[in-house]
Structures are given as C-alpha cells and as structure tokens.
Design a protein around this motif. Structure first.
Motif, PDB file in Angstrom:
ATOM      1  N   SER A  79       5.898  -7.106  -5.502  1.00 59.18           N
ATOM      2  CA  SER A  79       5.018  -6.601  -6.552  1.00 59.18           C
ATOM      3  C   SER A  79       5.569  -5.317  -7.159  1.00 59.18           C
ATOM      4  O   SER A  79       6.227  -4.524  -6.477  1.00 59.18           O
ATOM      5  N   ASN A  83      -1.383  -1.782  -6.380  1.00 57.77           N
ATOM      6  CA  ASN A  83      -2.588  -2.525  -6.759  1.00 57.77           C
ATOM      7  C   ASN A  83      -2.295  -4.012  -6.912  1.00 57.77           C
ATOM      8  O   ASN A  83      -3.118  -4.861  -6.541  1.00 57.77           O
ATOM      9  N   GLN A  84      -1.128  -4.326  -7.430  1.00 60.22           N
ATOM     10  CA  GLN A  84      -0.751  -5.730  -7.559  1.00 60.22           C
ATOM     11  C   GLN A  84      -0.542  -6.358  -6.183  1.00 60.22           C
ATOM     12  O   GLN A  84      -0.897  -7.523  -5.952  1.00 60.22           O
ATOM     13  N   LYS A  87      -3.811  -7.318  -4.571  1.00 59.49           N
ATOM     14  CA  LYS A  87      -4.333  -8.594  -5.052  1.00 59.49           C
ATOM     15  C   LYS A  87      -3.755  -9.752  -4.244  1.00 59.49           C
ATOM     16  O   LYS A  87      -4.444 -10.743  -3.986  1.00 59.49           O
ATOM     17  N   GLU A  90      -5.715  -9.787  -1.034  1.00 56.81           N
ATOM     18  CA  GLU A  90      -7.047 -10.348  -1.250  1.00 56.81           C
ATOM     19  C   GLU A  90      -6.994 -11.856  -1.464  1.00 56.81           C
ATOM     20  O   GLU A  90      -7.947 -12.569  -1.127  1.00 56.81           O
ATOM     21  N   ALA A  91      -5.882 -12.344  -1.994  1.00 57.25           N
ATOM     22  CA  ALA A  91      -5.710 -13.788  -2.185  1.00 57.25           C
ATOM     23  C   ALA A  91      -5.154 -14.466  -0.943  1.00 57.25           C
ATOM     24  O   ALA A  91      -4.820 -15.653  -0.987  1.00 57.25           O
TER      25      ALA A  91
END
Length: 259
Positions: A79, A83-84, A87, A90-91
């Motif tokens: 990434s 922040n990316q 994600k 979270e996925a």
C-alpha cells in the motif's frame, strides 16, 4: 511367584475379554499420532503481510525481502499509505502492517538507528502474538546483519569478526511435528502404563471383586505388580506401534545408543 503368575493370567484374560481396552491400546495411539501432530500445532505460518514503504531504498527492500523470505509471512498487499493498508486489514486481506518511514536508510546510516511501525491485527490473539514476535525477531536479526556488515567495512575496522550461528542438532529444519510426535508418544505410554492400571484397580472396586482380592492370600506387592505388568507389556506394544507410525508417516527414527 506362583501367585503372581496366577494374577497375571487373570489380568490378561480380563484385558482380552474387554474390547474397549484393546481399542485404547491398539487403535487410540495410532489415531492420535496421525491426527494430533497436525491439529495441535502452535506454529503459525503464512501471516498475511501488508507493507507501506515510504523510503524505497536498498535497505528497506532488503528488509522486505528478508521478512517475506522467512516463510512465516505472505506479502498480500503493498500500500502507498497506512490508511490504505488498514483497509486491507479490515477486508481480512492482511494480519500485520509494516510501515517503513521516509529517510529510513538515511537515518540508519547517519544516526546508526532507524524506526519503523509494526501494527498487528489482534482479532486472532494467537496469530497476533506469534506474528508480532516473528516480526520482532526478524527486525533484530536484520539489525545484527547490518551491524556485522558495517563492522567488516575497512573504514570501521580491519579486524576479523567472529560470527555465532546456532542450529538444532536433532531437528535442523525445526519441523514442529518432530517435537510433537515424541511428546505424544510419551504421553500415551504414561497413560497406558500407569493411568490405565489405576483405572483397572478402580474397576475392580466398582464390580465388587476387590473384596475377594482382599481376603485372598496375595500380598500387596503381588497385587500391584499383577496390575502393572500387563499394562507395561501393552505399553511396549504401543511403543512399537508408535515408532512404526513415526517411521512410516513422519520419517522419525530413533538415533543413537539407548544405553
């Protein structure tokens, strides 16, 4: 000795008349040796890794190659920002984030120290603890390698350097099954050699035959030996089966003298 022989004959007859005991002695050890080394495994591999490299230097690339080549981590996300990478966590595409800051190589060379961020997803506690520990060990190892390289440079020192490496003598590949199989086999021998003998005495009391034994002319030593010796012999049978399973399925064989 004659009374002990009679007790042993009685115990062996009782064992062979009970199919549950035979299953415990012959079937249970084989099943446990085939299943437990795969199920009871605390070694975590393929930890999903997300990397955020703000430096893009040779040292940061060396570190990424080292951590991905360890066999414990699988690079699934690269990434551009933290922040990316979050994600991806979270996925459920990453379990651990490593963020390498800008000027990582510059700080390492100029100040002899540098910092990085290791963020671990703690939803799975076991995987988080082991993954974080693996990453910390790799960071320490990477730091030691850099220091060794710098010490060997002429501008630092022209003295030879002694490097210490360690290896496991009987398990050089650190295969977790090589630790589990002998441990399971020892546990099985303990259960059959002593625990089942104790259960057999309890069974005598449950069915009421212990009262007949109490009024018989046998001594305490003969009674205890009569209960232990059959299960010791069955323990040797279990040991033979266990060594055979270890050899056929895991290529584990005893090495060295037994004396």
């Amino acid at each position: 000795m004659k009374r002990l022989k009679v007790i042993l004959e009685k115990e062996f007859r009782q064992v062979f008349r009970n199919p549950a005991i035979l299953r415990l002695v012959l079937v249970m050890p084989v099943v446990q040796l085939l299943v437990f080394p795969f199920a009871a495994n605390y070694e975590v591999k393929n930890v999903l890794l997300s990397v955020v490299d703000h430096d893009h230097s040779s040292y940061s690339q060396k570190f990424i190659n080292k951590i991905t080549g360890s066999g414990y981590f699988k690079l699934t996300d690269y990434s551009p920002s933290y922040n990316q990478a979050m994600k991806a966590v979270e996925a459920d595409k990453a379990d651990l984030i490593i963020e390498i800051p800008p000027a990582f190589e510059k700080d390492l060379i100029r100040d002899n120290k540098a910092s990085m961020l290791i963020a671990v997803n703690a939803v799975n506690g076991t995987k988080a603890n082991l993954g974080g520990a693996y990453a910390a060990n790799i960071v320490r190892d990477f730091n030691s390698e850099i220091q060794m390289q710098w010490i060997q440079l002429p501008r630092f020192s022209n003295q030879p350097v002694i490097e210490i490496t360690s290896s496991s003598w009987y398990n050089p590949t650190m295969n977790y099954k090589f630790f589990m199989v002998p441990g399971i086999l020892v546990t099985l021998l303990t259960m059959i050699g002593s625990f089942m003998a104790a259960l057999n005495i309890v069974h005598e009391k449950e069915i009421g035959t212990i009262e007949q034994i109490n009024v018989s002319p046998i001594t305490k030593v003969e009674f205890i030996l009569g209960k232990l010796i059959p299960f010791w012999i069955m323990g040797l049978v279990t040991l033979t089966l266990g060594l055979l399973v270890s050899w056929l399925f895991y290529s584990i064989i005893p090495v060295g003298s037994i004396s």
